[in-house]
Design a protein around this motif. Structure first.
Motif, PDB file in Angstrom:
ATOM      1  N   GLY A  37      22.476 -13.995 -28.456  1.00  0.00           N
ATOM      2  CA  GLY A  37      22.201 -14.116 -26.814  1.00  0.00           C
ATOM      3  C   GLY A  37      22.941 -14.557 -25.403  1.00  0.00           C
ATOM      4  O   GLY A  37      22.669 -13.738 -24.456  1.00  0.00           O
ATOM      5  N   ASP A  38      24.735 -14.111 -26.294  1.00  0.00           N
ATOM      6  CA  ASP A  38      25.237 -13.746 -24.989  1.00  0.00           C
ATOM      7  C   ASP A  38      25.664 -12.472 -24.913  1.00  0.00           C
ATOM      8  O   ASP A  38      25.600 -11.304 -25.398  1.00  0.00           O
ATOM      9  N   ARG A  39      25.978 -12.299 -23.313  1.00  0.00           N
ATOM     10  CA  ARG A  39      25.646 -10.935 -23.183  1.00  0.00           C
ATOM     11  C   ARG A  39      25.260  -9.937 -23.498  1.00  0.00           C
ATOM     12  O   ARG A  39      24.603  -8.673 -24.331  1.00  0.00           O
ATOM     13  N   ALA A  40      23.728 -10.457 -23.428  1.00  0.00           N
ATOM     14  CA  ALA A  40      22.138  -9.750 -24.220  1.00  0.00           C
ATOM     15  C   ALA A  40      21.304  -8.340 -23.035  1.00  0.00           C
ATOM     16  O   ALA A  40      21.268  -7.827 -23.378  1.00  0.00           O
ATOM     17  N   TYR A  41      21.959  -8.706 -21.942  1.00  0.00           N
ATOM     18  CA  TYR A  41      21.375  -8.040 -20.792  1.00  0.00           C
ATOM     19  C   TYR A  41      22.522  -7.257 -19.927  1.00  0.00           C
ATOM     20  O   TYR A  41      23.264  -8.548 -19.309  1.00  0.00           O
ATOM     21  N   ALA A  42      22.277  -6.218 -19.054  1.00  0.00           N
ATOM     22  CA  ALA A  42      22.950  -6.264 -17.847  1.00  0.00           C
ATOM     23  C   ALA A  42      22.369  -5.507 -16.894  1.00  0.00           C
ATOM     24  O   ALA A  42      21.105  -4.718 -17.385  1.00  0.00           O
ATOM     25  N   LEU A  43      23.213  -5.498 -16.166  1.00  0.00           N
ATOM     26  CA  LEU A  43      22.020  -4.474 -15.258  1.00  0.00           C
ATOM     27  C   LEU A  43      23.079  -3.000 -15.024  1.00  0.00           C
ATOM     28  O   LEU A  43      24.114  -3.531 -14.873  1.00  0.00           O
ATOM     29  N   VAL A  44      22.518  -2.012 -15.277  1.00  0.00           N
ATOM     30  CA  VAL A  44      22.485  -0.522 -15.420  1.00  0.00           C
ATOM     31  C   VAL A  44      22.854  -0.062 -13.900  1.00  0.00           C
ATOM     32  O   VAL A  44      21.420   0.647 -14.171  1.00  0.00           O
ATOM     33  N   ASP A  45      23.685   0.718 -12.948  1.00  0.00           N
ATOM     34  CA  ASP A  45      23.114   1.865 -12.822  1.00  0.00           C
ATOM     35  C   ASP A  45      23.320   3.486 -13.364  1.00  0.00           C
ATOM     36  O   ASP A  45      23.904   3.656 -14.255  1.00  0.00           O
ATOM     37  N   GLN A 113      20.897  -2.292 -24.271  1.00  0.00           N
ATOM     38  CA  GLN A 113      21.271  -2.572 -25.581  1.00  0.00           C
ATOM     39  C   GLN A 113      21.990  -1.091 -24.754  1.00  0.00           C
ATOM     40  O   GLN A 113      21.450  -0.163 -23.135  1.00  0.00           O
ATOM     41  N   ALA A 114      23.188  -1.071 -24.572  1.00  0.00           N
ATOM     42  CA  ALA A 114      24.687   0.023 -24.096  1.00  0.00           C
ATOM     43  C   ALA A 114      24.766   1.415 -24.420  1.00  0.00           C
ATOM     44  O   ALA A 114      24.097   1.815 -24.790  1.00  0.00           O
ATOM     45  N   PRO A 115      23.751   2.032 -23.089  1.00  0.00           N
ATOM     46  CA  PRO A 115      23.536   3.348 -23.038  1.00  0.00           C
ATOM     47  C   PRO A 115      24.942   4.211 -23.965  1.00  0.00           C
ATOM     48  O   PRO A 115      25.816   3.714 -23.092  1.00  0.00           O
ATOM     49  N   GLU A 116      25.199   5.278 -24.498  1.00  0.00           N
ATOM     50  CA  GLU A 116      25.577   6.590 -24.338  1.00  0.00           C
ATOM     51  C   GLU A 116      26.947   6.308 -23.038  1.00  0.00           C
ATOM     52  O   GLU A 116      26.140   7.224 -22.155  1.00  0.00           O
ATOM     53  N   GLY A 117      27.948   6.602 -23.792  1.00  0.00           N
ATOM     54  CA  GLY A 117      28.964   6.309 -21.845  1.00  0.00           C
ATOM     55  C   GLY A 117      28.871   5.302 -21.443  1.00  0.00           C
ATOM     56  O   GLY A 117      29.661   5.612 -20.394  1.00  0.00           O
ATOM     57  N   LEU A 118      28.497   4.588 -21.745  1.00  0.00           N
ATOM     58  CA  LEU A 118      28.103   3.566 -20.605  1.00  0.00           C
ATOM     59  C   LEU A 118      29.643   3.030 -20.244  1.00  0.00           C
ATOM     60  O   LEU A 118      30.947   3.026 -21.077  1.00  0.00           O
ATOM     61  N   LEU A 119      30.047   2.697 -18.949  1.00  0.00           N
ATOM     62  CA  LEU A 119      31.366   2.501 -18.466  1.00  0.00           C
ATOM     63  C   LEU A 119      31.730   1.442 -17.082  1.00  0.00           C
ATOM     64  O   LEU A 119      30.634   0.873 -16.655  1.00  0.00           O
ATOM     65  N   VAL A 120      32.550   0.674 -17.076  1.00  0.00           N
ATOM     66  CA  VAL A 120      32.927  -0.227 -16.703  1.00  0.00           C
ATOM     67  C   VAL A 120      34.020  -0.278 -15.417  1.00  0.00           C
ATOM     68  O   VAL A 120      35.505   0.413 -15.739  1.00  0.00           O
ATOM     69  N   GLU A 121      33.763  -0.479 -13.969  1.00  0.00           N
ATOM     70  CA  GLU A 121      34.854   0.389 -13.205  1.00  0.00           C
ATOM     71  C   GLU A 121      36.001  -1.286 -12.519  1.00  0.00           C
ATOM     72  O   GLU A 121      35.112  -2.285 -13.142  1.00  0.00           O
ATOM     73  N   PHE A 122      36.708  -0.454 -12.683  1.00  0.00           N
ATOM     74  CA  PHE A 122      37.929  -2.164 -12.256  1.00  0.00           C
ATOM     75  C   PHE A 122      38.638  -0.790 -11.552  1.00  0.00           C
ATOM     76  O   PHE A 122      39.015  -0.638 -11.325  1.00  0.00           O
ATOM     77  N   PRO A 123      39.846  -2.046 -10.345  1.00  0.00           N
ATOM     78  CA  PRO A 123      40.119  -1.931  -9.889  1.00  0.00           C
ATOM     79  C   PRO A 123      41.185  -0.874  -9.427  1.00  0.00           C
ATOM     80  O   PRO A 123      42.133  -1.065 -11.188  1.00  0.00           O
TER      81      PRO A 123
END
Length: 278
Positions: A37-45, A113-123
Motif C-alpha cells: 500500500g505504500d506509494r500505491a497510487y500517483a497522480l500522473v500528468d 502502475q507507473a507507465p513506461e518512461g514516467l519521469l519525475v521533475e526537480f529543480p
C-alpha cells in the motif's frame, strides 16, 4: 556473524498516494515492492508523462491526506482511496483525477502502475556531481519497475537523528512527516547512525531482512509546509551542515535516514526489534 541490537520500530508509515500526506499504522506486510500500500497510487500528468511530486507542487500536495477505504492486502486488488482536502472536504476515489485536474489545471490521471518512461521533475542542483544539471529523471531507480518510488522501496530514519536535528534547529518543528520514512527506528547514542548502515543487512522483527543501500539524500521537500508544520527553508541548510555525505554519482548531498531493499519479506509490527546482521 555477530548480531547487534540497533533499536526498535517506533513508527510505521505508508503513503497511499505519492507525495500526499501519509498515515501511521501499527503493522504492515513488507514485500519485494516495499510496504503493502505504500506509494500505491500517483497522480500522473498524462500530457507530459510526469508524476505529481512535492518538489514540483510543494505544499499543494502535502495538504491532502490519502487513506485507503479498506486495508490493502498482498496479492489482492488495491482498495480505493479517498482524499481529505485541506478544507476538510473528502474526495471520493472516482472523483480524484477530475478534481485534481481542475485544481491544478493539468490533465491528471490517478494510476496504480507507473507507465513506461514516467519521469519525475526537480529543480536544477537537487542532485550533485555529474548529475548536478539534471532537472528530471525516471522514477523507481533500484525499486521494482512500475512502482512510484523515487529510488528505493524502503526508507528508514533513526530517532537519534531527528533529536539531533531538533536540537540544532529548536525553532523548527522536526517531525518524521517531513522525511516521509517507512520505519522510524528508536535508537540511542550517535545521530545519523543510518550512515553506518549503508551496505549492511538489517533484520526487523522475526521475518523481514533488508539490505541498506545508501544514505537518503534530501531536497527542498523537507522544508515544505504541511498541516501543523510551517515552511522552513533553513532546515535543508541545517541538514547540510550536520550531515553531508558523498553519494558517488549523486555527488555530495545533505542526508537524513537511509534507503533499503527487501532481502526477505514478512510482517513488521510496531515495537519489533531492529538488528544489524553484519
Amino acid at each position: 556473524m555477530s548480531i547487534e541490537t540497533s533499536g526498535t520500530v517506533s513508527g510505521i508509515w505508508r503513503h497511499p498516494v505519492k507525495s500526499m500526506a501519509g498515515e501511521e499504522i501499527r503493522s504492515t506486510e513488507v514485500t519485494a515492492r516495499g510496504l503493502v500500500g505504500d506509494r500505491a497510487y500517483a497522480l500522473v500528468d498524462t500530457e507530459t508523462n510526469r508524476a505529481a511530486v512535492v518538489r514540483t507542487w510543494g505544499a499543494k500536495l502535502l495538504g491532502f491526506a490519502a487513506r485507503f477505504e479498506s486495508e490493502p492486502q498482498e496479492n489482492q486488488p488495491l482498495p480505493n482511496v479517498q482524499i481529505a482536502a485541506p478544507d476538510g472536504t473528502v474526495i471520493a476515489h472516482a472523483d480524484i483525477a477530475k478534481q485534481f485536474s481542475a485544481t491544478f489545471d493539468r490533465p491528471f490521471s490517478l494510476l496504480s502502475q507507473a507507465p513506461e518512461g514516467l519521469l519525475v521533475e526537480f529543480p536544477k542542483g537537487t542532485l550533485g556531481g555529474s548529475l548536478a544539471d539534471l532537472t528530471e529523471a525516471p522514477l523507481a531507480g533500484s525499486a521494482a519497475p512500475g512502482t512510484f518510488f523515487d529510488l528505493a522501496p524502503l526508507h528508514l530514519v533513526a530517532t537519534a537523528t531527528l533529536e539531533q536535528l531538533q536540537a540544532a534547529a529548536p525553532k523548527t518543528p522536526i517531525d518524521v512527516r517531513r522525511f516521509r520514512a517507512n520505519f522510524v527506528v528508536q535508537t540511542t547514542g550517535a545521530p545519523f547512525v543510518e550512515n553506518t548502515w549503508a551496505g549492511r543487512t538489517i533484520a526487523i522483527g522475526d521475518d523481514v531482512v533488508i539490505k541498506v543501500t545508501m544514505p537518503c539524500p534530501r531536497c527542498v521537500n523537507v522544508t515544505a509546509e504541511q498541516p501543523g508544520l510551517p515552511k522552513d527553508a533553513s532546515l535543508l541548510r541545517t541538514i547540510a551542515k550536520l550531515n553531508t555525505q558523498d553519494l558517488g554519482d549523486f555527488g555530495r548531498l545533505p542526508c537524513v535516514g537511509a534507503y533499503g531493499e527487501v532481502v526477505r519479506p514478512g510482517r513488521v509490527l510496531h515495537g519489533d526489534e531492529v538488528r544489524l546482521l553484519d
